[in-house]
Structure formats: structure tokens, C-alpha cells
Design an enzyme around this catalytic site. Structure first.
Site, short mmCIF file in Angstrom:
data_model
loop_
_atom_site.label_atom_id
_atom_site.label_comp_id
_atom_site.label_asym_id
_atom_site.label_seq_id
_atom_site.Cartn_x
_atom_site.Cartn_y
_atom_site.Cartn_z
N CYS A 71 -4.37 56.21 30.64
CA CYS A 71 -4.20 55.71 29.28
C CYS A 71 -3.12 56.56 28.62
O CYS A 71 -3.26 57.80 28.55
CB CYS A 71 -5.53 55.86 28.53
N CYS A 182 1.78 51.29 27.51
CA CYS A 182 0.31 51.20 27.37
C CYS A 182 -0.17 50.57 28.67
O CYS A 182 0.41 49.58 29.13
CB CYS A 182 -0.04 50.33 26.17
N1 DGL Z 1 -4.52 51.53 27.55
C1 DGL Z 1 -4.25 52.47 26.53
C2 DGL Z 1 -2.88 53.09 26.65
O1 DGL Z 1 -2.34 53.18 27.73
C3 DGL Z 1 -4.56 52.19 25.10
C4 DGL Z 1 -5.15 50.92 24.65
C5 DGL Z 1 -5.98 51.14 23.41
O2 DGL Z 1 -5.44 51.09 22.30
O3 DGL Z 1 -7.16 51.39 23.59
O4 DGL Z 1 -2.32 53.55 25.70
#
Ligand code: DGL
Length: 283
Positions: A71, A182
Site C-alpha cells: 500500500c 496506489c
Molecule cells: N491501496 C492503497 C495505496 O496503495 C490505498 C487505498 C486506500 O485509500 O485505502 O495507496
């Protein structure tokens, strides 16, 4: 015997899990989706640090040897703290692919799609200063996109409208490289491709993250857990059935077993006292 823990706010980290699976097919993977708290992208740093600590403690208690923070938002918010708190654990994080984007652009204009929190935290500014000082970098947090992907909507009019609003000004400014900053966004890559055209570059750092994890594993001399494909164990702090559907839809892995977890005073505990369901066999 190598066992890797992977976590994200939700289904985004599955794009990293898929890359890990390709790089390290025999390794056992433990995936935690913190769907009780998704999206992370508009939360404070302190909240995300607390979640990242709780998840890491849980994964370490399950015997993982390495943690992949799948993430961008959690990496930006918490990876320094995690490394300080658990100095014996190797962590691999993920960051917007600004460095390869700066190398790839011909126009000098780069579009970055990431969450509000990623853009706001100092790690991202440092990345730009270090790797793209000459480039013009345009950013958009794509409001609502993570929620659509969590709901299983990876294309269609609503997803295209969000992407179009984000990339149109970037295209007008001459952007020729787009960074998926993301981990949810690789799942909307076909929709994005339709908007930016066949010649633009779209960069997803997940394969590089998986290569880094494989390199660390080699350096530590770890052996894979299984001779065949390693097991994958899925957990959700939200609705396990929802994560199972997402794994089927997004990765094409049929009937994954997903176990429920819940938060209790900053720690993760099994949602049911019953014996855990067996992990999904390797595929
Ligand atoms: N998947 C996450 C990232 O790579 C964030 C998504 C969210 O806002 O929860 O930033």
C-alpha cells in the site's frame, strides 16, 4: 522456510500479491486486507501507523519472516516507524514509480495517480526532489476510485468519469507517462489505457516490489516453504465473503478461503473462536 506477510487497506495489495506469486511461486503468502478501515487514503498518519503496527504484530505472530507493505499510503505513513519498531524484520514498501517515470518521459510531463495522504506526506515530496527534479509532475487523488474498486467495479461509466477528470488535464499538458501510485489502480489499467491511448506509458511498481522481496529472500538465505506452489492465506478485517469475491474477480483464483479478523484495542484477533479454515492451496 519462507513465509511472507502482505497487507493493504483492502483489495489493492492483491496487485502486489499477484506479482509476488510470479516472482516467488513456492513461498507461503499471508495477506491481510484491513477492510474495516478502507480507504486509508484520507486518514491521518497516526491512524495508519496504528493500523500498520497492529497488522504487523498479527502477521509476525503467524510466523512470517518478511512483511510487504502493499500500500503506497501505508508505506508513506508508516514504513519508517515499522522499521524502527521491528528492527529484526525485513520490510518491503511500495512507492509511486516516479524514478522510472522520470527516465521514461519524453515530454517531461508525468501524471501521478495516488491517494491524498500519499501526496501530502513528506516521503512523496522527497521522492520528487530526488528523482524528478526536472520533470513537471501533475497529481490527482482520483476521489472515489478506491471505493469503486473495493466494490468490484473496475470499469464502466463511473470509473471512466473519475479517470477522465483526472487524466484530461494531464494529457492536455502533454503527459506521456502515468504512474499508478496506489496499489488498487492496476485493476483499472484497461480503463485508463482506453483514455490515455496506446502510446502512453503506464507504470505499476508491483513487479519491482516483488523482485526486491525475492532479492531480500535470497540475501537471507531463506528456502521456500513448499516444493510446489506455496499456500496463500487470506484475512479480512471486514467481510471475508467480500474479499473472497474480490480475489476471484480480480485475480481469477476460484473459491479462496478467507478468514475473518477483528480489531480489539489496537490488536487484531480472530473473528471466530472456531479453528481457522485451511489456507487456499497453491495455484
Ligand atoms: N491501496 C492503497 C495505496 O496503495 C490505498 C487505498 C486506500 O485509500 O485505502 O495507496
Amino acid at each position: 522456510m519462507l513465509r511472507i506477510g502482505v497487507f493493504d487497506s483492502g483489495v489493492g495489495g492483491l496487485s502486489v500479491l499477484r506479482a509476488l506469486r510470479q516472482q516467488l511461486p513456492q513461498v507461503a503468502l499471508w495477506y491481510v486486507a484491513d477492510q474495516a478501515h478502507v480507504p486509508y487514503g484520507r486518514r491521518s498518519r497516526a491512524e495508519i501507523v496504528a493500523f500498520a503496527h497492529g497488522i504487523t504484530r498479527f502477521l509476525l505472530a503467524q510466523g512470517v519472516h518478511m512483511v510487504v507493505v502493499a500500500c503506497n499510503t501505508a508505506t508513506a505513513a508508516a514504513i519508517d516507524e515499522l522499521r524502527r519498531t521491528f528492527p529484526q524484520v525485513p520490510f518491503v514498501g511500495i512507492e509511486p514509480a516516479v524514478k522510472p517515470a522520470a527516465r521514461a518521459t519524453r515530454s517531461g510531463v508525468i501524471g501521478v495517480l495516488a491517494t491524498q495522504t500519499t501526496f501530502r506526506l513528506p516521503r512523496y515530496a522527497a521522492l520528487l526532489r530526488r528523482y524528478a527534479p526536472q520533470a513537471r509532475v501533475l497529481e490527482d487523488p482520483c476521489p472515489g476510485l478506491v471505493e469503486h474498486i473495493e466494490a468490484g467495479e473496475v470499469d464502466g461509466p463511473r470509473v471512466r468519469a473519475i479517470l477522465q477528470r483526472a487524466v484530461e488535464p494531464m494529457l492536455r499538458a502533454g503527459a506521456d507517462v502515468f504512474v499508478l501510485g496506489c496499489t488498487h489502480y492496476p485493476f483499472v489499467e484497461p480503463a485508463l489505457r482506453a483514455l490515455v491511448g496506446p502510446r502512453a506509458r503506464i507504470l505499476d511498481p508491483a513487479p519491482a516490489v516483488a523482485r526486491r522481496a525475492a532479492q531480500l529472500a535470497r540475501q537471507q538465505g531463506w528456502a521456500p516453504l513448499a516444493a510446489g506452489p506455496g499456500e496463500v492465506t487470506f484475512f479480512s478485517t471486514g467481510d471475508p465473503a467480500r474479499l473472497a469475491r474480490a480475489v476471484e474477480r480480480l485475480l481469477g483464483w476460484p473459491r479462496p478461503a478467507v478468514q475473518g479478523l477483528r480489531w480489539q484495542g489496537g490488536a487484531l484477533v480472530w473473528a471466530r473462536a472456531a479453528a481457522p479454515v485451511p489456507p487456499t492451496p497453491g495455484r
